[in-house]
Design an enzyme around this catalytic site. Structure first.
Site, PDB file in Angstrom:
ATOM      1  CB  CYS A 148      15.593 -12.088  48.965  1.00  0.00           C
ATOM      2  SG  CYS A 148      15.796 -12.664  47.279  1.00  0.00           S
ATOM      3  CG  LEU A 201      28.765 -38.598  51.851  1.00  0.00           C
ATOM      4  CD1 LEU A 201      29.687 -37.396  51.740  1.00  0.00           C
ATOM      5  CD2 LEU A 201      29.542 -39.892  51.593  1.00  0.00           C
ATOM      6  CD  GLU A 203      12.145 -12.411  51.075  1.00  0.00           C
ATOM      7  OE1 GLU A 203      11.526 -12.930  50.130  1.00  0.00           O
ATOM      8  OE2 GLU A 203      13.387 -12.347  51.105  1.00  0.00           O
ATOM      9  CG  ASP A 226      28.442 -33.180  60.350  1.00  0.00           C
ATOM     10  OD1 ASP A 226      28.979 -32.887  59.265  1.00  0.00           O
ATOM     11  OD2 ASP A 226      29.063 -33.631  61.326  1.00  0.00           O
ATOM     12  CB  THR A 228       8.812 -14.012  39.626  1.00  0.00           C
ATOM     13  OG1 THR A 228       9.127 -12.619  39.642  1.00  0.00           O
ATOM     14  CG2 THR A 228       9.290 -14.604  38.315  1.00  0.00           C
ATOM     15  NE  ARG A 234      31.667 -34.543  60.190  1.00  0.00           N
ATOM     16  CZ  ARG A 234      31.558 -35.752  60.749  1.00  0.00           C
ATOM     17  NH1 ARG A 234      32.639 -36.460  61.031  1.00  0.00           N
ATOM     18  NH2 ARG A 234      30.370 -36.250  61.011  1.00  0.00           N
ATOM     19  CB  THR A 287       6.626  -7.919  40.241  1.00  0.00           C
ATOM     20  OG1 THR A 287       7.264  -7.974  41.519  1.00  0.00           O
ATOM     21  CG2 THR A 287       6.607  -9.308  39.633  1.00  0.00           C
ATOM     22  CE  LYS A 297       3.795  14.345   6.102  1.00  0.00           C
ATOM     23  NZ  LYS A 297       4.534  15.331   5.255  1.00  0.00           N
ATOM     24  CE  LYS A 318      -1.049  -5.177  12.031  1.00  0.00           C
ATOM     25  NZ  LYS A 318      -0.222  -4.119  11.389  1.00  0.00           N
ATOM     26  CG  LEU A 332      -1.902  -1.098   1.440  1.00  0.00           C
ATOM     27  CD1 LEU A 332      -2.480  -1.041   2.851  1.00  0.00           C
ATOM     28  CD2 LEU A 332      -3.019  -0.973   0.405  1.00  0.00           C
ATOM     29  CG  ASN A 372      14.507 -15.788  51.783  1.00  0.00           C
ATOM     30  OD1 ASN A 372      14.791 -14.996  52.677  1.00  0.00           O
ATOM     31  ND2 ASN A 372      13.805 -15.427  50.727  1.00  0.00           N
TER      32      ASN A 372
END
Length: 766
Positions: free
Chosen positions: A452, A241, A454, A239, A216, A269, A650, A19, A93, A15, A450
């Site tokens: 972070c 294995l 908190e 403690d 998240t 240990r 977020t 403008k 779209k 096309l 943890n």
């Protein structure tokens, strides 16, 4: 005269460039922002198009968005909404093409979307199974496309690139409001049918108005066939294995689904300890940290990003110096774990020794348990300045058969600060403060936090009780599940929710959403699932603190800001506890409520009351007395309730500032995988610009005062960063740590200096 040709449908249609049509489109999308320099923008776009012989319609859309985004700055910040509108037009779209409906509608049929993505294996089939077609059609009518206008450019880019559901070829199908509706539908799916639709609509209202965000993993996975909904986890390693390798397998399974993991190594240990009586043969914790480091790099969450682990160790552990150097870029690489974050577990006694410049003693946990018959990490000081921990520590010091290392306490603190200046870690975990205020101390102890910093919840290791070969030739392993902590997070957008006065309406639906995550979640590690059900812990948090201060015209470094933090978080705490109490009346209290400080009333008495000489309590406000009685009578649905996570990602989607942090700068360029965009401080204007002081130019003592004010009202903790200049004197940094500890902070997160670049944990982003 040359006419630019516009191609559409992958070049199948041509096309002539119109403008006037494009000019009208620009006028339409910018009509709400009369202060922008639209004519300059329009001329530049039109000139660019007319300069070339051919342009595809996709290229024009990209040109419009790019040119608008490049104009975003603190003088004309509203370009972000123009760019967002253009990008949304592109999404509409593409979605309409893939779903075969008219683009002018913006949104197609919700029922049709569920059918098509369900058939493609993207959506969870339970949505179509448990909701009738009529219900889905009704919910589809509830969707408000106009709320897409709330997104900034970086917000919609982040949401589209990371969270919107596509088919398996990454074609656009789901749109922003549909993501919010699908989350609401999934989280309310098991509610009674009599009022389920109203709850879905209420959850959609909260999400679509950007009054809150979910974590998240929930934002990504709710309603889909893959992944789980919780943000992060905390494991305790015994403690042995077997425990070390079982834990490694467990955290790998959690990490592959996007969970960040905190791991407590304080029971292991130390280097030079004995193994089965053989002296001096143990390799210490660094070998196991190297193993975890390899797991973090290898289990890369489907190629999205590598796993995220934080290891915590007590400051009396003999390996503490090696541990504190683990992330440094100098020294023996065999002792370096650059991909593991570190946290130091610090008792009051250590901070007292640092302050008084006294000696500190290091012990081997294995030897302490063997010689003394108990573990030092299992104790804490019940009162400030006195308690079981310091008594047991003194016994260890005095025991003639127990080996120990004596070092000046300040030398350990110096090593902590050196690492913080170079790497941002270790995090600081003030274990006595944490455990004194633990509302569920009747069921255990909190060793660490943890990824972070908190989350504060009871922890214990999972142990193998028996393993045998059955008559059918199968290997049967029986384990005693420990408390493996699960973080279920969500955050209030303070600037939007407080300004619109919706906290009383918002928090009840938010708590219900979080509580429902617990029952809907599919966690691969069974002890985590078990712990989740026992405590029904949630982490309701906040973001947009600096945004709120700027809107209100309050300086960060002011008593007014400290007072607002105190009042606002008391209100949030009251509303959260009330909502959980009402849920307990409806659905029952969490299984371990009996004997907790919620049950006895001790927690709220300590927080909002003063004990008189006769044993009676004088309450700061009678509403707390009434709520405490309601909780004692009817219970709480959730054993832990409030935790303020970093939520950097977020908060971008919601168009606000991260967590309780100040902004880095008034404008910057945000770079994520797949896009790059200028960003300004939210709602920046000639009125608010004066209140957006850069994080590194803020006196951190004011940040600590604010955080101490809000910590009083938070049963868990806060991801609290310190922002310092690289040139800071050691005495000043030590002063901040001493102030944080004395002010009752439970943790500090990163120590961000002007020389360190730290990537936030996306798992905890909520």
């Amino acid at each position: 005269m040359k006419v630019t040709v516009i191609t559409k449908d992958n070049g199948n249609r041509e096309l002539p460039f119109d403008k006037d049509r494009l000019s009208r489109f620009i006028d339409k999308i910018s009509s709400d922002y009369p202060d922008l320099s639209i004519s300059d923008y329009k001329n530049e776009v039109l000139t660019n198009i007319e300069f070339k012989d051919e342009y595809s319609s996709e290229q024009i859309t990209n040109l419009l968005a790019l040119n608008a985004s490049e104009r975003i700055d603190r003088f004309e910040p509203d370009w972000t909404y123009v760019a967002a509108t253009i990008y949304l037009h592109k999404l509409y779209k593409e979605a309409s093409k893939n779903r075969a409906y008219d683009t002018d509608q913006k949104y197609g049929s919700l029922y049709g979307l569920l059918k098509v993505l369900g058939s493609k294996g993207v959506y969870d089939q339970t949505l179509l199974r448990d909701y009738s077609k009529e219900e889905i059609m009704e919910l589809g009518q509830t969707i408000e496309p106009e709320r897409d206008k709330l997104f900034s450019y970086v917000g919609i880019l982040t949401l589209a690139h990371k969270y919107l559901a596509t088919d398996k070829s990454s074609n656009v199908f789901e749109l922003p409001q549909e993501r919010f509706m699908v989350i609401a539908m999934k989280l309310m799916i098991n509610e009674p049918s009599a009022y389920r639709l109203e709850l879905v609509k209420e959850a959609y209202w909260a999400l679509s108005n950007l009054y809150m965000t979910v974590a998240t993993p929930t934002l990504t996975n709710a309603g889909k066939n893959t992944g789980q909904l919780s943000s992060c986890f905390i494991d305790t390693v015994e403690d042995s294995l077997r425990s070390i390798f079982d834990s490694n397998t467990d955290v790998a399974n959690l990490s592959k689904n996007g969970g960040g993991v905190g791991i407590y190594f304080g029971k292991l240990r130390s280097r030079g300890s004995d193994i089965k009586g053989y002296k001096g043969v143990a390799g210490g914790i660094m070998g196991w940290m190297k193993q975890l480091n390899n797991t973090a790099v290898s289990v890369d969450q489907l190629g999205q990003r590598q796993g995220a682990f934080a290891v915590y160790l007590d400051v009396w552990h003999k390996d503490i110096f090696e541990f504190l150097d683990a992330k440094l870029n100098t020294g023996d690489e065999r002792l370096r774990t650059h991909d593991i974050f570190t946290g130091a577990c610090i008792p009051d006694l250590f901070m007292e020794k640092v302050e008084n410049r006294e000696d500190w003693y290091l012990f081997d946990p294995h030897e302490v348990k063997t010689v003394m018959g108990w573990s030092l990490e299992d104790f804490y000081d019940e009162k400030q300045g006195s308690g079981t921990f310091r008594e047991k520590y003194q016994e260890c010091m005095d025991h003639p058969e127990l080996t120990k290392e004596r070092v000046p306490a300040i030398e350990i603190m110096k090593r902590i600060m050196k690492s913080q200046l170079q790497t941002g870690t270790p995090y600081m975990f003030y274990r006595d403060t944490v455990n004194r205020t633990n509302p569920n101390k009747h069921e255990g102890i909190i060793y660490s936090s943890n990824l972070c910093t908190e989350i504060m919840q009871n922890m214990s290791p999972t142990t193998v009780q028996e393993e045998y070969l059955s008559e059918e030739g199968k290997i049967i392993t029986e384990k005693v599940p420990g408390d493996m902590v699960v973080c279920n997070l969500s955050s209030i957008s303070l600037a939007r929710a407080v300004t619109n006065d919706v906290l009383e309406r918002l928090i009840p639906i938010q708590v219900r959403m979080l509580d429902n995550v617990i029952d809907l979640n599919t966690i691969d590690v069974l002890q985590a699932r078990h712990t989740n059900q026992k405590y029904r812990a949630i982490g309701l948090g906040t973001f947009g603190w600096h945004h709120l201060l700027a809107i209100k015209g309050i300086s960060w470094e002011s008593e007014e800001a400290v007072e607002l933090a105190d009042q606002l978080y008391e209100k949030i705490n009251y509303l959260t506890l009330t909502a959980s109490n009402q849920l307990a009346t409806e659905k029952g209290a969490y299984p371990l409520f009996e004997g907790s400080e919620w049950n006895t009333g001790r927690y709220l008495e300590r927080s909002y009351g003063i004990e008189n000489h006769d044993g009676s309590i004088s309450w700061s406000d009678n509403k707390w007395k009434e709520l405490s009685e309601d909780i004692q009578n009817d219970g709480l649905r959730n054993g832990y309730l409030i935790a303020v996570a970093p939520n950097a990602t977020t908060s971008l989607i919601a168009g606000s500032t991260a967590s309780i942090d100040p902004v880095f700068r008034q404008e910057h360029v945000e770079e994520k995988k797949g896009f790059r965009s200028p960003v300004t401080a939210p709602d920046i204007s000639s009125k608010t610009i004066w209140y957006y002081k850069s994080a590194f130019n803020i006196d951190q003592s004011w940040s600590i005062k604010q955080n101490a004010a809000r910590q009083k009202h938070i049963d868990q903790s806060i991801s609290f960063n310190l922002y310092i200049h690289r040139s800071i004197k050691a005495k000043e940094l030590l002063g901040f740590h001493m102030q944080a500890w004395k002010s009752g902070l439970k943790t500090t997160y990163y120590t961000r200096s002007t020389s360190t670049l730290i990537e936030d944990c996306e798992s905890c982003s909520s």
